[in-house]
Scaffold this motif. Structure first.
Motif, short mmCIF file in Angstrom:
data_model
loop_
_atom_site.label_atom_id
_atom_site.label_comp_id
_atom_site.label_asym_id
_atom_site.label_seq_id
_atom_site.Cartn_x
_atom_site.Cartn_y
_atom_site.Cartn_z
N ASP A 1 0.71 -1.35 -0.10
CA ASP A 1 -0.04 -0.15 -0.03
C ASP A 1 0.91 1.23 -0.07
OD1 ASP A 1 -1.91 -1.83 0.60
OD2 ASP A 1 -1.81 -1.80 2.66
N THR B 1 2.37 0.39 4.17
CA THR B 1 2.10 -0.90 5.43
C THR B 1 3.05 -1.66 5.40
OG1 THR B 1 -0.24 -0.77 4.64
CG2 THR B 1 0.48 -2.47 5.81
N ALA C 1 -2.33 0.84 4.95
CA ALA C 1 -2.87 1.76 3.93
C ALA C 1 -2.68 3.31 4.17
CB ALA C 1 -4.06 1.25 3.27
N ILE D 1 -11.53 1.69 4.94
CA ILE D 1 -9.88 1.47 4.65
C ILE D 1 -9.54 2.30 3.55
CG2 ILE D 1 -10.02 -0.66 5.53
CD1 ILE D 1 -9.91 -1.93 2.53
N ASP D 2 -8.18 2.39 3.35
CA ASP D 2 -7.58 2.91 2.14
C ASP D 2 -7.72 4.34 2.03
OD1 ASP D 2 -6.73 0.41 2.17
OD2 ASP D 2 -7.77 -0.08 0.11
N GLU E 1 -11.01 -1.39 -4.19
CA GLU E 1 -10.21 -0.59 -2.99
C GLU E 1 -9.04 0.18 -3.39
OE1 GLU E 1 -9.27 -3.88 -0.42
OE2 GLU E 1 -7.77 -4.66 -1.70
N TRP F 1 -7.53 -9.28 -2.90
CA TRP F 1 -6.19 -8.64 -2.63
C TRP F 1 -5.20 -10.01 -2.65
CZ3 TRP F 1 -4.45 -11.33 1.63
CH2 TRP F 1 -5.48 -12.00 2.44
N TYR G 1 -5.82 -9.74 -9.17
CA TYR G 1 -5.68 -8.40 -8.41
C TYR G 1 -4.98 -7.37 -9.63
CZ TYR G 1 -5.63 -5.48 -4.23
OH TYR G 1 -5.95 -4.52 -3.03
N ARG H 1 4.10 -8.89 0.61
CA ARG H 1 4.02 -8.14 -0.72
C ARG H 1 5.36 -7.03 -0.70
NH1 ARG H 1 -1.77 -6.17 1.22
NH2 ARG H 1 -0.67 -5.91 3.01
O1 FUB Z 1 -2.59 -3.96 3.46
C1 FUB Z 1 -4.16 -4.16 3.73
C2 FUB Z 1 -4.96 -4.00 2.44
O2 FUB Z 1 -4.49 -4.79 1.43
C3 FUB Z 1 -5.34 -2.56 2.13
O3 FUB Z 1 -6.25 -2.12 2.90
C4 FUB Z 1 -5.64 -2.99 0.69
O4 FUB Z 1 -5.82 -2.13 -0.18
C5 FUB Z 1 -5.08 -4.11 0.20
O5 FUB Z 1 -3.60 -3.77 -0.34
#
Ligand code: FUB
Length: 318
Positions: A32, A47, A97, A156-157, A207, A227, A232, A295
């Motif tokens: 993120d 993140t 995020a 979120i995000d 998202e 995700w 994705y 990631r």
């Molecule tokens: O890192 C947690 C979640 O995974 C984020 O909120 C989403 O966008 C996805 O990337």
């Protein structure tokens, strides 16, 4: 000749320009990534970070002038500094995020507190006098998820965008459960909501919304798909304003033969005028099932057509 500050600046520009096509990918473990150019230096607020891209209890920041050597700017905010998070006894809360914005000399770090259940996900904001902090939480959640009239909303995000044309600031958020985008106009203080702005839902939105403006075109980009699956990917829509109506323009970043699951991202314009996308993808390089592992952050070049479109983006390795 004398050493002048503009010389350092020019060298920084040259390095970043040269680096546009030569970032050493993957850059580091993390997800993120919210990236910004600050004084000719690229900063990334992810993140997690080196050491883990998932269940984070703190945010760090990283910066680089050449996109190859990264400096840790330290821990900028910890979960235990956010008093309102509380403890629901069932599951730990995590920080995900981050989205960073600056206005009038202050820095604002927006962040998600997940997961969604049993406590609804929430978005908070912390304020600092410098990008590396220290950030002080505003003392309350800005947005709380939960059931809404039109379906579940997961808070979120967060992405805060200060419109360079109108000076108005907006907060974009939403994803995963319900996969719904919501937009608010932020108050002048950047830590309150002035009003919710009704927006049409962009096609294929899941998202990770990001907003950037280029030559009067507003680009809303976002993650599509699941995700942790190879589907994705990143899609985008354009508009003549930061709040739509959106014209869906398609997919620009997707899994290829040797990279899987690109998603949450940001766009940055270098001082030389090049555009880069900073995104996460998975360290698992192939396969068809759920992705496993960590990631990692990567940076690649963005090219625009004369019609304002974005060409499909090639994922590279350093
Ligand atoms: O890192 C947690 C979640 O995974 C984020 O909120 C989403 O966008 C996805 O990337």
């Amino acid at each position: 000749w004398r050493w002048e500050p503009w010389i350092a600046s020019a060298i920084g520009v040259a390095l970043v320009t040269a680096a546009a096509a030569t970032a050493r990918n993957p850059v580091f473990q993390g997800a993120d990534p919210h990236a910004m150019m600050i004084d000719d230096e690229m900063w990334i607020f992810p993140t997690g970070g080196p050491g883990g891209s998932w269940a984070a209890d703190r945010f760090g920041a990283f910066s680089s002038r050449d996109l190859r050597t990264w400096t840790s700017r330290g821990v900028i905010l910890r979960r235990d500094q956010i008093r309102w998070i509380g403890d629901d006894g069932a599951k730990a809360h995590f920080l995900w995020a981050p989205g960073v914005a600056t206005r009038d000399g202050k820095w604002y770090l927006y962040y998600s507190v997940g997961p969604q259940n049993p406590t609804p996900s929430r978005i908070g904001v912390a304020v600092a006098d410098a990008p590396q902090g220290p950030y002080r939480d505003s003392g309350r959640p800005l947005v709380t998820g939960g059931r809404q009239a039109n379906g579940q909303f997961e808070a979120i995000d967060p992405m805060a965008f200060v419109d360079p044309r109108s000076g108005k600031a907006y907060l974009y958020a939403g994803g995963s459960a319900g996969a719904r985008l919501r937009v608010w106009e932020l108050g002048r203080d950047m830590v309150s909501l002035a009003r919710e702005v009704p927006v049409d839902q962009p096609p294929n939105f899941t998202e990770g919304a990001f907003m950037h403006e280029r030559d009067g075109v507003y680009y809303l980009s976002y993650s599509h798909g699941h995700w942790d699956r190879p589907d994705y990917s990143v899609h985008y829509a354009t508009a003549r304003s930061p709040i739509g109506p959106w014209r869906y323009r398609g997919e620009i970043l997707k899994s290829d033969a040797s990279h899987q699951g690109p998603g949450h991202h940001s766009f940055v314009r270098t001082p030389a005028g090049d555009w880069l996308i900073i995104y996460h993808r998975w360290d698992q390089r192939s396969g068809t099932g759920p992705l496993k592992g960590e990631r990692q952050v990567a940076i690649d070049r963005v090219r625009y057509g004369t019609d304002g479109s974005i060409a499909p983006i090639a994922m590279t390795d350093g």
